[in-house]
Write a protein that holds these residues in place. Structure first.
Motif, PDB file in Angstrom:
ATOM      1  N   ARG A 186       0.836  -1.209   0.000  1.00  0.00           N
ATOM      2  CA  ARG A 186       0.000   0.000   0.000  1.00  0.00           C
ATOM      3  C   ARG A 186       0.872   1.260   0.000  1.00  0.00           C
ATOM      4  O   ARG A 186       0.562   2.248  -0.665  1.00  0.00           O
ATOM      5  N   LEU A 187       1.949   1.235   0.766  1.00  0.00           N
ATOM      6  CA  LEU A 187       2.871   2.375   0.763  1.00  0.00           C
ATOM      7  C   LEU A 187       3.489   2.558  -0.617  1.00  0.00           C
ATOM      8  O   LEU A 187       3.667   3.687  -1.088  1.00  0.00           O
ATOM      9  N   ALA A 188       3.828   1.444  -1.270  1.00  0.00           N
ATOM     10  CA  ALA A 188       4.419   1.535  -2.605  1.00  0.00           C
ATOM     11  C   ALA A 188       3.435   2.135  -3.600  1.00  0.00           C
ATOM     12  O   ALA A 188       3.813   2.981  -4.429  1.00  0.00           O
ATOM     13  N   HIS A 189       2.173   1.729  -3.537  1.00  0.00           N
ATOM     14  CA  HIS A 189       1.171   2.272  -4.455  1.00  0.00           C
ATOM     15  C   HIS A 189       1.010   3.777  -4.242  1.00  0.00           C
ATOM     16  O   HIS A 189       0.933   4.561  -5.202  1.00  0.00           O
ATOM     17  N   ALA A 190       0.958   4.203  -2.972  1.00  0.00           N
ATOM     18  CA  ALA A 190       0.811   5.631  -2.675  1.00  0.00           C
ATOM     19  C   ALA A 190       2.047   6.414  -3.127  1.00  0.00           C
ATOM     20  O   ALA A 190       1.931   7.544  -3.610  1.00  0.00           O
ATOM     21  N   ALA A 191       3.243   5.820  -2.979  1.00  0.00           N
ATOM     22  CA  ALA A 191       4.465   6.504  -3.418  1.00  0.00           C
ATOM     23  C   ALA A 191       4.470   6.680  -4.934  1.00  0.00           C
ATOM     24  O   ALA A 191       4.863   7.737  -5.455  1.00  0.00           O
ATOM     25  N   LEU A 192       4.020   5.669  -5.661  1.00  0.00           N
ATOM     26  CA  LEU A 192       3.981   5.783  -7.122  1.00  0.00           C
ATOM     27  C   LEU A 192       2.911   6.772  -7.573  1.00  0.00           C
ATOM     28  O   LEU A 192       3.055   7.415  -8.619  1.00  0.00           O
ATOM     29  N   ALA A 193       1.830   6.891  -6.784  1.00  0.00           N
ATOM     30  CA  ALA A 193       0.827   7.919  -7.093  1.00  0.00           C
ATOM     31  C   ALA A 193       1.428   9.317  -6.932  1.00  0.00           C
ATOM     32  O   ALA A 193       1.215  10.207  -7.769  1.00  0.00           O
ATOM     33  N   ARG A 194       2.191   9.523  -5.848  1.00  0.00           N
ATOM     34  CA  ARG A 194       2.859  10.810  -5.667  1.00  0.00           C
ATOM     35  C   ARG A 194       3.881  11.023  -6.769  1.00  0.00           C
ATOM     36  O   ARG A 194       4.036  12.151  -7.284  1.00  0.00           O
ATOM     37  N   SER A 195       4.546   9.972  -7.177  1.00  0.00           N
ATOM     38  CA  SER A 195       5.517  10.082  -8.259  1.00  0.00           C
ATOM     39  C   SER A 195       4.845  10.526  -9.556  1.00  0.00           C
ATOM     40  O   SER A 195       5.361  11.391 -10.278  1.00  0.00           O
ATOM     41  N   GLY A 196       3.663   9.951  -9.848  1.00  0.00           N
ATOM     42  CA  GLY A 196       2.949  10.334 -11.067  1.00  0.00           C
ATOM     43  C   GLY A 196       2.595  11.805 -11.079  1.00  0.00           C
ATOM     44  O   GLY A 196       2.702  12.481 -12.114  1.00  0.00           O
ATOM     45  N   GLU A 197       2.192  12.335  -9.908  1.00  0.00           N
ATOM     46  CA  GLU A 197       1.852  13.754  -9.841  1.00  0.00           C
ATOM     47  C   GLU A 197       3.090  14.622 -10.026  1.00  0.00           C
ATOM     48  O   GLU A 197       3.055  15.651 -10.727  1.00  0.00           O
ATOM     49  N   LEU A 198       4.211  14.228  -9.418  1.00  0.00           N
ATOM     50  CA  LEU A 198       5.433  15.011  -9.565  1.00  0.00           C
ATOM     51  C   LEU A 198       5.910  15.023 -11.009  1.00  0.00           C
ATOM     52  O   LEU A 198       6.416  16.046 -11.498  1.00  0.00           O
ATOM     53  N   LEU A 199       5.744  13.899 -11.699  1.00  0.00           N
ATOM     54  CA  LEU A 199       6.159  13.847 -13.100  1.00  0.00           C
ATOM     55  C   LEU A 199       5.336  14.792 -13.967  1.00  0.00           C
ATOM     56  O   LEU A 199       5.808  15.278 -15.004  1.00  0.00           O
ATOM     57  N   GLN A 200       4.087  15.067 -13.556  1.00  0.00           N
ATOM     58  CA  GLN A 200       3.258  16.019 -14.297  1.00  0.00           C
ATOM     59  C   GLN A 200       3.623  17.463 -13.984  1.00  0.00           C
ATOM     60  O   GLN A 200       3.405  18.356 -14.800  1.00  0.00           O
ATOM     61  N   ARG A 201       4.179  17.690 -12.794  1.00  0.00           N
ATOM     62  CA  ARG A 201       4.410  19.071 -12.345  1.00  0.00           C
ATOM     63  C   ARG A 201       5.862  19.524 -12.501  1.00  0.00           C
ATOM     64  O   ARG A 201       6.136  20.721 -12.510  1.00  0.00           O
ATOM     65  N   THR A 202       6.787  18.602 -12.548  1.00  0.00           N
ATOM     66  CA  THR A 202       8.186  18.985 -12.638  1.00  0.00           C
ATOM     67  C   THR A 202       8.951  17.885 -13.354  1.00  0.00           C
ATOM     68  O   THR A 202       8.402  16.809 -13.619  1.00  0.00           O
ATOM     69  N   GLY A 203      10.209  18.128 -13.641  1.00  0.00           N
ATOM     70  CA  GLY A 203      10.995  17.156 -14.380  1.00  0.00           C
ATOM     71  C   GLY A 203      12.006  16.434 -13.510  1.00  0.00           C
ATOM     72  O   GLY A 203      12.305  16.863 -12.388  1.00  0.00           O
ATOM     73  N   PRO A 204      12.552  15.328 -14.011  1.00  0.00           N
ATOM     74  CA  PRO A 204      13.587  14.601 -13.264  1.00  0.00           C
ATOM     75  C   PRO A 204      14.776  15.501 -12.943  1.00  0.00           C
ATOM     76  O   PRO A 204      15.096  16.435 -13.694  1.00  0.00           O
ATOM     77  N   GLY A 205      15.406  15.216 -11.836  1.00  0.00           N
ATOM     78  CA  GLY A 205      16.580  15.981 -11.417  1.00  0.00           C
ATOM     79  C   GLY A 205      16.266  17.198 -10.574  1.00  0.00           C
ATOM     80  O   GLY A 205      17.174  17.827 -10.022  1.00  0.00           O
ATOM     81  N   GLN A 206      14.963  17.557 -10.434  1.00  0.00           N
ATOM     82  CA  GLN A 206      14.590  18.706  -9.615  1.00  0.00           C
ATOM     83  C   GLN A 206      14.625  18.333  -8.118  1.00  0.00           C
ATOM     84  O   GLN A 206      14.529  17.164  -7.755  1.00  0.00           O
ATOM     85  N   ARG A 207      14.727  19.348  -7.306  1.00  0.00           N
ATOM     86  CA  ARG A 207      14.747  19.147  -5.856  1.00  0.00           C
ATOM     87  C   ARG A 207      13.362  19.404  -5.277  1.00  0.00           C
ATOM     88  O   ARG A 207      12.702  20.372  -5.662  1.00  0.00           O
ATOM     89  N   VAL A 208      12.959  18.534  -4.347  1.00  0.00           N
ATOM     90  CA  VAL A 208      11.640  18.621  -3.737  1.00  0.00           C
ATOM     91  C   VAL A 208      11.805  18.664  -2.220  1.00  0.00           C
ATOM     92  O   VAL A 208      12.370  17.735  -1.623  1.00  0.00           O
ATOM     93  N   LEU A 209      11.335  19.741  -1.619  1.00  0.00           N
ATOM     94  CA  LEU A 209      11.410  19.901  -0.165  1.00  0.00           C
ATOM     95  C   LEU A 209      10.246  19.147   0.482  1.00  0.00           C
ATOM     96  O   LEU A 209       9.104  19.241   0.023  1.00  0.00           O
ATOM     97  N   ILE A 210      10.525  18.398   1.542  1.00  0.00           N
ATOM     98  CA  ILE A 210       9.499  17.592   2.213  1.00  0.00           C
ATOM     99  C   ILE A 210       9.437  17.975   3.681  1.00  0.00           C
ATOM    100  O   ILE A 210      10.427  17.844   4.408  1.00  0.00           O
ATOM    101  N   THR A 211       8.281  18.478   4.106  1.00  0.00           N
ATOM    102  CA  THR A 211       8.062  18.784   5.516  1.00  0.00           C
ATOM    103  C   THR A 211       6.782  18.085   5.956  1.00  0.00           C
ATOM    104  O   THR A 211       5.683  18.613   5.805  1.00  0.00           O
ATOM    105  N   HIS A 212       6.924  16.869   6.426  1.00  0.00           N
ATOM    106  CA  HIS A 212       5.825  16.073   6.958  1.00  0.00           C
ATOM    107  C   HIS A 212       6.255  15.509   8.304  1.00  0.00           C
ATOM    108  O   HIS A 212       7.416  15.119   8.471  1.00  0.00           O
ATOM    109  N   PRO A 213       5.341  15.413   9.257  1.00  0.00           N
ATOM    110  CA  PRO A 213       5.671  14.672  10.479  1.00  0.00           C
ATOM    111  C   PRO A 213       5.799  13.191  10.172  1.00  0.00           C
ATOM    112  O   PRO A 213       5.396  12.719   9.094  1.00  0.00           O
TER     113      PRO A 213
END
Length: 586
Positions: free
Chosen positions: A37-64
């Motif tokens: 389930r974690l893998a499926h959710a990670a790939l869903a987030r990956s799909g959204e990032l691929l639509q919004r930005t390109g490979p090699g970009q930096r993504v800041l993560i602030t989650h508890p």
């Protein structure tokens, strides 16, 4: 033939439906999520990032700590981008200070996107404005279709920031090879355990990020995670998981051991069985023998064995681990004469024992020996040398700077600053830490920048603080010892937020004199709480505290003072408005 060790993203391609991660929620319940389930959710987030930005970009993560951090981090990796974990505001103990730190990180990495959740977006907007760099901020769950599979990893698989204990935190680019090598190195060093256990360590820095998060997820181990604040509010919830036999590895900085001893009583442990624990890792700050002794005295009656103790040494510039104690062997400790720690010279060893004998050593700050625990030996492929000020290698048993080379050492920093005690030159990491090697074991003395010279010998602030906390254990975590020079004279000052009273302050001063001698200016000050600054990983920012104490108009109460000079006065020579000056004057 041994099968290939898993890479960072292999678990996304073949996730386990049987194993997963349990997260402690706000109601004190453990919620389990399977790896598939974690893998499926990670790939869903990956799909959204691929639509919004390109490979090699930096993504800041602030989650508890929680499933959203897991999916954001690995979703970023799977999109071919570089994750940059940023501590939540609570970690730095003040909104304004956190915004300033976040602005520094944003300005340094200039992320294409920020992944976060409420209530952080407004603070991140403020930090972005201060940094002069604006990124898209995503807080909602991904809506794009999940990616079919992970993209190729970016050249930089992670940017983690140093703790910033002596200067502004520096961005450290870590490659996939660095990470994978370090993860499997730690697994081998600890004896190929089957499950980590429960990690309460923060997820934005090396020990908690690599050891407490990436290792168990990449290897798809059964694992539990809780937020640092949940550990602080009730450490028994953390320990209870091990008492039920659900974990093999404990990991914590030294203050975690102190906190367990402070908050947990033997009656709280009735019915627990800790015989399943295979390793107790303590690292991230100088290991205090007295803390280790108290921790094992508390837990040994419930099955915790001394053979589990694993002091380790590492730092962000080496991904995480550099050395570690061998599995199933009680680490050694050496007793060094108090006058025997001089740069470039051999330590004067008075005794060598097993760490298990700590429980029987007298709690005596007048003892002629200072005990140091071995941090173990380098992993295969890692080279640790002790070098002098000219970077020439020193013989066994000589004190110098710890230098590291090997496949886990990063190539440099994001910025080009040459300041700071930790440096990377060619393929060697000069750590800024002092220590010595004896019979293959590394012994760490302390930060070179937090050291003063007294009659030719080195006095490490961490050692002074250890002596103080051994004699006054209730002062730990609300007291910081700082040292430096004023007018060319060495000075050591105890800064505490507690109103300890003149008698206790005078006793503290006597402890300092026994440890560093009478030819150093000494003081015990009560200071405002905000003067004591800590890094996001809990280390005191001694250089900043020293500057604030000596260069700013801060109001303090000096309870006890000792002048090394013969001409003693009632003034300490420090700026500020002293509301009281009493106690011991010599």
């Amino acid at each position: 033939m041994r099968s290939r060790e898993p890479g960072l993203l292999d678990w996304l391609r073949h996730p386990s439906p049987e194993h997963g991660v349990s997260f402690l929620d706000d109601n004190g319940n453990w919620a389990w999520t399977a790896y598939h389930r974690l893998a499926h959710a990670a790939l869903a987030r990956s799909g959204e990032l691929l639509q919004r930005t390109g490979p090699g970009q930096r993504v800041l993560i602030t989650h508890p700590t929680g499933p959203d951090f897991v999916t954001a981090f690995f979703g970023t990796l799977a999109a071919g981008c570089t994750p940059v974990p940023l501590s939540p505001p609570q970690a730095l103990g003040g909104t304004a200070r956190w915004v300033s730190h976040a602005a520094h990180v944003i300005q340094t990495v200039r992320p294409a996107l920020i992944l976060t959740a409420e209530p952080y977006p407004q603070l991140l907007e403020a930090a972005s404005q201060e940094a002069g760099h604006h990124s898209g901020i995503l807080t909602a769950p991904p809506t794009a279709p999940a990616a079919d599979g992970p993209q190729d990893l970016a050249e930089t698989a992670l940017i983690q920031f140093t703790s910033g204990s002596r200067a502004a935190a520096r961005g450290v680019p870590v490659s996939a090879a660095n990470l994978e090598t370090n993860i499997h190195m730690i697994h081998r060093m600890l004896g190929h355990f089957d499950t980590v256990g429960t990690s309460w360590l923060p997820l934005y820095h090396d020990m908690g990020l690599v050891g407490g998060f990436l290792l168990p997820v990449v290897l798809q181990m059964p694992h539990q995670m809780m937020r640092p604040g949940q550990f602080i509010s009730a450490p028994i919830r953390w320990l209870a998981q091990y008492g039920r036999g659900t974990g093999q590895v404990m990991a914590m900085p030294n203050f975690g051991m102190d906190y367990v001893v402070k908050r947990i009583r033997p009656a709280d442990l009735e019915g627990m069985d800790l015989t399943g624990v295979r390793a107790v890792i303590t690292a991230a700050e100088r290991v205090r023998p007295s803390s280790v002794a108290s921790f094992y005295r508390l837990l040994a009656p419930f099955g915790l064995r001394w053979e589990t103790l694993r002091p380790m040494y590492g730092l962000a510039e080496a991904t995480l681990a550099v050395t570690g104690a061998q599995a199933r062997r009680v680490p050694r400790m050496v007793g060094v004469k108090r006058t025997g720690e001089r740069f470039g010279q051999a330590v004067e060893v008075g005794d060598v024992r097993e760490a298990s004998e700590l429980a029987h050593l007298p709690n005596d700050t007048d003892a002629p020996l200072v005990w140091h625990l071995s941090c173990g030996q380098p992993s295969p492929g890692t080279v640790v040398r002790i070098v002098d000020e000219h970077l020439a290698a020193l013989p066994d048993g000589h004190v110098g700077e710890i230098a590291v080379a090997g496949p886990c050492v990063v190539r440099g920093y994001l910025d080009q600053r040459t300041t700071g005690t930790t440096r990377i030159t060619k393929d060697t990491l000069l750590t800024g830490d002092a220590g010595f090697v004896m019979d293959g074991d590394l012994f760490v003395l302390g930060r070179m920048g937090d050291c003063i010279q007294v009659r030719g010998r080195n006095v490490f602030v961490e050692e002074v603080e250890d002596s103080l906390f051994t004699a006054f254990p209730s002062s730990a975590r609300r007291t910081v010892v700082v040292a430096g020079y004023r007018g060319g004279n060495p000075q050591v000052t105890v800064l505490t937020t507690q109103s300890v009273g003149v008698d206790v302050a005078t006793a503290m001063l006597d402890t300092l004199i026994r440890h560093v001698g009478s030819d150093v200016d000494l003081a015990v000050d009560v200071v405002p709480r905000d003067l004591l600054q800590f890094t996001s990983s809990g280390k005191p920012r001694r250089a900043s505290i020293w500057r604030a104490r000596t260069e700013s108009d801060v109001t303090v109460t000096t309870l006890a003072v000792h002048h090394a000079t013969a001409a003693e006065t009632a003034e300490t020579g420090l700026p500020g408005r002293h509301t009281a000056l009493t106690g011991s004057q010599r």
